[in-house]
Scaffold this motif. Structure first.
Motif, PDB file in Angstrom:
ATOM      1  N   UNK A  34      20.690 -20.572 -15.788  1.00 56.91           N
ATOM      2  CA  UNK A  34      22.412 -20.757 -15.695  1.00 56.91           C
ATOM      3  C   UNK A  34      23.012 -21.820 -14.804  1.00 56.91           C
ATOM      4  N   UNK A  35      22.146 -22.604 -14.073  1.00 55.24           N
ATOM      5  CA  UNK A  35      22.518 -23.785 -13.355  1.00 55.24           C
ATOM      6  C   UNK A  35      22.635 -24.827 -14.347  1.00 55.24           C
ATOM      7  N   UNK A  36      22.003 -24.988 -15.352  1.00 56.49           N
ATOM      8  CA  UNK A  36      22.163 -26.038 -16.218  1.00 56.49           C
ATOM      9  C   UNK A  36      23.302 -25.879 -17.087  1.00 56.49           C
ATOM     10  N   UNK A  37      23.884 -24.915 -17.344  1.00 58.60           N
ATOM     11  CA  UNK A  37      25.030 -24.802 -17.811  1.00 58.60           C
ATOM     12  C   UNK A  37      26.168 -24.951 -16.847  1.00 58.60           C
ATOM     13  N   UNK A  38      26.067 -24.536 -15.663  1.00 61.28           N
ATOM     14  CA  UNK A  38      27.147 -24.944 -14.701  1.00 61.28           C
ATOM     15  C   UNK A  38      27.004 -26.575 -14.476  1.00 61.28           C
ATOM     16  N   UNK A  39      25.885 -26.952 -14.525  1.00 64.43           N
ATOM     17  CA  UNK A  39      25.867 -28.529 -14.290  1.00 64.43           C
ATOM     18  C   UNK A  39      26.580 -29.311 -15.560  1.00 64.43           C
ATOM     19  N   UNK A  40      26.218 -28.986 -16.762  1.00 67.17           N
ATOM     20  CA  UNK A  40      26.765 -29.350 -17.962  1.00 67.17           C
ATOM     21  C   UNK A  40      28.420 -29.215 -18.052  1.00 67.17           C
ATOM     22  N   UNK A  41      28.604 -27.921 -17.561  1.00 65.85           N
ATOM     23  CA  UNK A  41      30.195 -27.655 -17.794  1.00 65.85           C
ATOM     24  C   UNK A  41      30.776 -28.629 -16.606  1.00 65.85           C
ATOM     25  N   UNK A  42      30.240 -28.768 -15.374  1.00 64.46           N
ATOM     26  CA  UNK A  42      31.010 -29.492 -14.277  1.00 64.46           C
ATOM     27  C   UNK A  42      30.931 -30.988 -14.781  1.00 64.46           C
ATOM     28  N   UNK A  43      30.042 -31.709 -15.499  1.00 66.93           N
ATOM     29  CA  UNK A  43      29.800 -32.926 -15.637  1.00 66.93           C
ATOM     30  C   UNK A  43      30.972 -33.319 -16.894  1.00 66.93           C
ATOM     31  N   UNK A  44      30.902 -32.404 -17.947  1.00 69.20           N
ATOM     32  CA  UNK A  44      32.046 -32.716 -18.731  1.00 69.20           C
ATOM     33  C   UNK A  44      33.343 -32.508 -18.454  1.00 69.20           C
ATOM     34  N   UNK A  45      33.780 -31.507 -17.660  1.00 66.49           N
ATOM     35  CA  UNK A  45      34.808 -31.419 -17.052  1.00 66.49           C
ATOM     36  C   UNK A  45      35.426 -32.681 -16.248  1.00 66.49           C
ATOM     37  N   UNK A  46      34.414 -33.266 -15.367  1.00 71.96           N
ATOM     38  CA  UNK A  46      34.464 -34.633 -14.771  1.00 71.96           C
ATOM     39  C   UNK A  46      34.984 -35.704 -15.639  1.00 71.96           C
ATOM     40  N   UNK A  47      34.003 -35.593 -16.740  1.00 74.28           N
ATOM     41  CA  UNK A  47      34.245 -36.647 -17.407  1.00 74.28           C
ATOM     42  C   UNK A  47      35.635 -36.799 -18.301  1.00 74.28           C
ATOM     43  N   UNK A  48      36.249 -35.611 -18.581  1.00 72.74           N
ATOM     44  CA  UNK A  48      37.623 -35.310 -19.287  1.00 72.74           C
ATOM     45  C   UNK A  48      38.766 -35.569 -18.184  1.00 72.74           C
ATOM     46  N   UNK A  49      38.196 -35.462 -17.130  1.00 70.32           N
ATOM     47  CA  UNK A  49      39.331 -35.536 -16.017  1.00 70.32           C
ATOM     48  C   UNK A  49      39.389 -37.060 -15.543  1.00 70.32           C
ATOM     49  N   UNK A  50      38.461 -37.781 -15.511  1.00 62.80           N
ATOM     50  CA  UNK A  50      38.478 -39.003 -14.646  1.00 62.80           C
ATOM     51  C   UNK A  50      39.087 -40.151 -15.570  1.00 62.80           C
ATOM     52  N   UNK A  51      38.931 -39.864 -17.095  1.00 62.82           N
ATOM     53  CA  UNK A  51      39.259 -40.949 -17.938  1.00 62.82           C
ATOM     54  C   UNK A  51      40.905 -41.260 -18.189  1.00 62.82           C
ATOM     55  N   UNK A  52      41.553 -40.024 -17.919  1.00 60.36           N
ATOM     56  CA  UNK A  52      42.845 -40.369 -18.126  1.00 60.36           C
ATOM     57  C   UNK A  52      43.705 -40.837 -17.050  1.00 60.36           C
ATOM     58  N   UNK A  53      43.247 -40.753 -15.762  1.00 58.54           N
ATOM     59  CA  UNK A  53      43.588 -41.732 -14.524  1.00 58.54           C
ATOM     60  C   UNK A  53      43.428 -43.025 -14.673  1.00 58.54           C
ATOM     61  N   UNK A  54      42.033 -43.330 -15.223  1.00 64.22           N
ATOM     62  CA  UNK A  54      41.683 -44.852 -15.509  1.00 64.22           C
ATOM     63  C   UNK A  54      42.301 -45.371 -16.494  1.00 64.22           C
ATOM     64  N   UNK A  55      42.738 -44.499 -17.656  1.00 65.75           N
ATOM     65  CA  UNK A  55      43.676 -45.046 -18.676  1.00 65.75           C
ATOM     66  C   UNK A  55      45.117 -45.454 -18.176  1.00 65.75           C
ATOM     67  N   UNK A  56      45.647 -44.624 -17.316  1.00 63.54           N
ATOM     68  CA  UNK A  56      46.991 -44.841 -16.822  1.00 63.54           C
ATOM     69  C   UNK A  56      46.994 -46.014 -15.604  1.00 63.54           C
ATOM     70  N   UNK A  57      45.829 -46.314 -15.055  1.00 62.01           N
ATOM     71  CA  UNK A  57      45.705 -47.327 -14.233  1.00 62.01           C
ATOM     72  C   UNK A  57      45.629 -48.676 -15.166  1.00 62.01           C
ATOM     73  N   UNK A  58      44.902 -48.838 -15.966  1.00 67.20           N
ATOM     74  CA  UNK A  58      44.656 -49.851 -17.003  1.00 67.20           C
ATOM     75  C   UNK A  58      46.052 -50.152 -17.634  1.00 67.20           C
ATOM     76  N   UNK A  59      46.698 -49.135 -18.074  1.00 63.41           N
ATOM     77  CA  UNK A  59      48.008 -49.112 -18.613  1.00 63.41           C
ATOM     78  C   UNK A  59      49.044 -49.898 -17.602  1.00 63.41           C
ATOM     79  N   UNK A  60      48.865 -49.688 -16.464  1.00 69.30           N
ATOM     80  CA  UNK A  60      49.936 -50.253 -15.429  1.00 69.30           C
ATOM     81  C   UNK A  60      49.418 -51.597 -15.408  1.00 69.30           C
ATOM     82  N   UNK A  61      48.436 -51.901 -15.160  1.00 67.60           N
ATOM     83  CA  UNK A  61      47.719 -53.308 -15.187  1.00 67.60           C
ATOM     84  C   UNK A  61      48.226 -54.221 -16.289  1.00 67.60           C
TER      85      UNK A  61
END
Length: 231
Positions: A77-104
């Motif tokens: 079960x931990x691997x499912x939690x790990x992958x879910x957390x990783x995928x969630x993190x990936x989807x959350x971190x890219x929009x802020x980076x895109x906004x920062x790049x857009x402003x730049x």
């Protein structure tokens, strides 16, 4: 980021191997033709751990100890939690980076045409609208640094996308707006100034711990990202 997730998986596998190690080979049954004495307990513990972590279910080594039989599904079960957390993190971190790049990129475009130097010649309504839009985006970046602080440590190889490099031009734009003859533009400049203070205070408090004013904090931000501040 892929390396981080892979490191997490390795730590999980190694950690659970330590759980299985004291119970090998007595706590397990082996398929016909497999001699547990032919393998070192450490290697066997790692094998069992990673097979369980990958939910492969080969069936060549099966836990018989009641406690281990309960622990094995928990590891899977931990691997499912790990992958879910990783995928969630990936989807959350890219929009802020895109906004920062857009402003730049937007700041770079304004700097390339010398927008601050032409502010007096522009229609005040248009100038205020541009300044207000920049203010809103600066505020959004500050919120992103609050909600996703790990985003600060993502550095841009392309200087045109680096907010750390392009941000100093907003100081020049701020000064030109505050000195403008039209009140609307002055007020927009004041709002931009406050947004920059809030952003630099956030950077100073959480990441840089240096600089006494927005200009120095922004310079420290650029240095931390290996960029030369744009004048």
């Amino acid at each position: 980021m892929t390396a981080v997730v892979l490191f997490w998986v390795i730590l999980q596998g190694a950690g659970w191997a330590l759980v299985y190690y004291p119970h090998l080979p007595g706590g397990f049954t082996y398929s016909a033709g497999i001699n547990p004495a032919a393998y070192s307990p450490a290697a066997e513990a790692l094998y069992v751990s990673f097979v369980t972590l990958g939910t492969l279910g080969f069936g060549d080594v099966v836990a018989t100890d009641p406690w281990i039989r309960l622990a094995s599904p928990a590891e899977a079960l931990t691997v499912f939690a790990l992958l879910t957390a990783a995928l969630t993190w990936f989807t959350q971190i890219y929009p802020p980076l895109s906004r920062r790049r857009s402003l730049a990129l937007e700041i770079k475009g304004l700097a390339d045409i010398g927008y601050a130097g032409h502010l007096d010649s522009l229609d005040p309504v248009t100038a205020s609208r541009v300044l207000d839009a920049l203010t809103a985006k600066v505020a959004t970046v500050r919120i992103d640094f609050t909600q996703y602080p790990e985003g600060f440590y993502f550095q841009e190889e392309d200087p045109t996308l680096s907010l750390a490099r392009q941000l100093p031009y907003l100081l020049k734009l701020r000064d030109a707006a505050i000195e403008h003859k039209e009140l609307d533009v002055q007020l927009s400049g004041e709002q931009l100034a406050k947004a920059l203070v809030q952003l630099t205070n956030k950077l100073k408090k959480d990441f840089l711990a240096s600089g006494d004013d927005p200009g120095k904090v922004i310079a420290a931000y650029a240095a931390a990202h290996g960029q030369n501040p744009r004048s």
